[in-house]
Design a protein around this motif. Sequence first.
Motif, short mmCIF file in Angstrom:
data_model
loop_
_atom_site.label_atom_id
_atom_site.label_comp_id
_atom_site.label_asym_id
_atom_site.label_seq_id
_atom_site.Cartn_x
_atom_site.Cartn_y
_atom_site.Cartn_z
N THR A 1 -7.42 9.16 -4.67
CA THR A 1 -8.20 9.36 -5.89
C THR A 1 -9.03 8.09 -6.15
OG1 THR A 1 -6.47 8.40 -7.27
CG2 THR A 1 -6.36 10.80 -6.87
N PRO A 2 -10.03 8.16 -7.03
CA PRO A 2 -10.79 6.94 -7.33
C PRO A 2 -9.90 5.77 -7.79
CG PRO A 2 -11.96 8.85 -8.14
CD PRO A 2 -10.61 9.34 -7.67
N GLU A 3 -8.87 6.06 -8.56
CA GLU A 3 -7.97 5.01 -9.03
C GLU A 3 -7.19 4.38 -7.86
OE1 GLU A 3 -9.11 7.81 -12.03
OE2 GLU A 3 -7.88 8.22 -10.26
N ARG A 4 -6.72 5.21 -6.95
CA ARG A 4 -5.97 4.69 -5.79
C ARG A 4 -6.88 3.94 -4.83
NH1 ARG A 4 -1.51 9.32 -4.25
NH2 ARG A 4 -0.19 8.99 -6.08
N VAL A 5 -8.12 4.38 -4.69
CA VAL A 5 -9.08 3.66 -3.85
C VAL A 5 -9.30 2.26 -4.43
CG1 VAL A 5 -11.49 3.56 -3.08
CG2 VAL A 5 -10.24 5.73 -2.97
N ALA A 6 -9.51 2.17 -5.73
CA ALA A 6 -9.73 0.87 -6.38
C ALA A 6 -8.49 -0.03 -6.22
CB ALA A 6 -10.07 1.06 -7.86
N LEU A 7 -7.31 0.54 -6.35
CA LEU A 7 -6.08 -0.24 -6.19
C LEU A 7 -5.95 -0.74 -4.75
CD1 LEU A 7 -3.40 -1.38 -7.15
CD2 LEU A 7 -2.39 0.90 -6.81
N ALA A 8 -6.21 0.13 -3.78
CA ALA A 8 -6.14 -0.27 -2.37
C ALA A 8 -7.13 -1.40 -2.08
CB ALA A 8 -6.41 0.92 -1.45
N GLU A 9 -8.35 -1.28 -2.57
CA GLU A 9 -9.35 -2.33 -2.36
C GLU A 9 -8.88 -3.65 -2.96
OE1 GLU A 9 -13.48 0.26 -2.23
OE2 GLU A 9 -12.64 -0.29 -4.19
N ARG A 10 -8.30 -3.61 -4.16
CA ARG A 10 -7.81 -4.83 -4.81
C ARG A 10 -6.68 -5.47 -4.02
NH1 ARG A 10 -3.73 -6.08 -7.87
NH2 ARG A 10 -3.14 -3.97 -8.43
N LEU A 11 -5.70 -4.65 -3.58
CA LEU A 11 -4.58 -5.18 -2.81
C LEU A 11 -5.05 -5.80 -1.49
CD1 LEU A 11 -1.95 -2.36 -3.42
CD2 LEU A 11 -1.87 -4.71 -4.30
N ILE A 12 -5.97 -5.16 -0.83
CA ILE A 12 -6.50 -5.69 0.43
C ILE A 12 -7.23 -6.99 0.18
CG2 ILE A 12 -8.19 -5.25 2.28
CD1 ILE A 12 -7.23 -2.23 1.98
N ASP A 13 -8.04 -7.03 -0.86
CA ASP A 13 -8.76 -8.25 -1.20
C ASP A 13 -7.81 -9.41 -1.48
OD1 ASP A 13 -11.27 -9.65 -1.77
OD2 ASP A 13 -10.61 -9.61 -3.86
N GLU A 14 -6.71 -9.12 -2.15
CA GLU A 14 -5.74 -10.15 -2.52
C GLU A 14 -4.81 -10.56 -1.37
OE1 GLU A 14 -3.52 -8.69 -5.89
OE2 GLU A 14 -5.31 -8.62 -7.16
N LEU A 15 -4.40 -9.61 -0.51
CA LEU A 15 -3.31 -9.84 0.41
C LEU A 15 -3.67 -9.90 1.90
CD1 LEU A 15 -0.69 -7.49 -1.29
CD2 LEU A 15 -0.88 -9.98 -1.52
N ILE B 1 0.85 -1.21 0.00
CA ILE B 1 0.00 0.00 0.00
C ILE B 1 0.88 1.25 0.00
CG2 ILE B 1 -1.62 1.36 1.40
CD1 ILE B 1 -3.07 -0.96 0.10
N GLU B 2 1.92 1.24 0.80
CA GLU B 2 2.82 2.40 0.87
C GLU B 2 3.46 2.67 -0.49
OE1 GLU B 2 5.79 4.18 4.18
OE2 GLU B 2 5.95 2.03 3.79
N ARG B 3 3.93 1.63 -1.16
CA ARG B 3 4.60 1.79 -2.46
C ARG B 3 3.64 2.12 -3.59
NH1 ARG B 3 6.60 -2.98 -4.19
NH2 ARG B 3 5.91 -4.19 -2.42
N GLU B 4 2.46 1.51 -3.60
CA GLU B 4 1.59 1.60 -4.76
C GLU B 4 0.43 2.56 -4.63
OE1 GLU B 4 0.62 -2.27 -6.41
OE2 GLU B 4 2.48 -3.09 -5.56
#
Length: 155
Positions: A126-140, A15-18
């Motif tokens: 941003t909406p893009e970062r929110v979506a990325l955070a949700e995906r990473l959390i779902d995966e990891l 999350i910190e990096r991406e």
Amino acid sequence: MTEQSVAWAELHDRIEREVGVILFTVLAFTRGGSRMERIYSSHPVEYPVGGWKDVATEVSPEWIAISRDSASTFLAATPADLRSIFADSALIESLGVGSILNVPLQRADGTNWGTVNMCGAEGTYTPERVALAERLIDELAPPAPSTTDSEGASS
């Protein structure tokens, strides 16, 4: 370090990096959902593991309705939003935080057992970062702890 602690640290790093984060914590709902207990923290001095918040007095009903009682992600995009939601907003802001993103952690049955809390500078989520955070959390994110109370979180 426990297997869960390692998993949270790895998620924090991604999350910190991406996505971007100043403060990263994980809270588990305990005592029937009336309390939130910290099970991971990037800032153990200010927000120690084992610390807790009382749902009735330390967060707004709006946050609880979204973060504990629904499957929705919560975003407080400005410092003013932070002040209206969290009793400890002054401490949060003192770390340079201007926005907060909270993503619910769900059990297989769809109920929430906790939240991943990402705090960044104003404008970070941003909406893009929110979506990325949700995906990473779902995966990891690791599953709910095996030792549970009536709400399904760590005892």
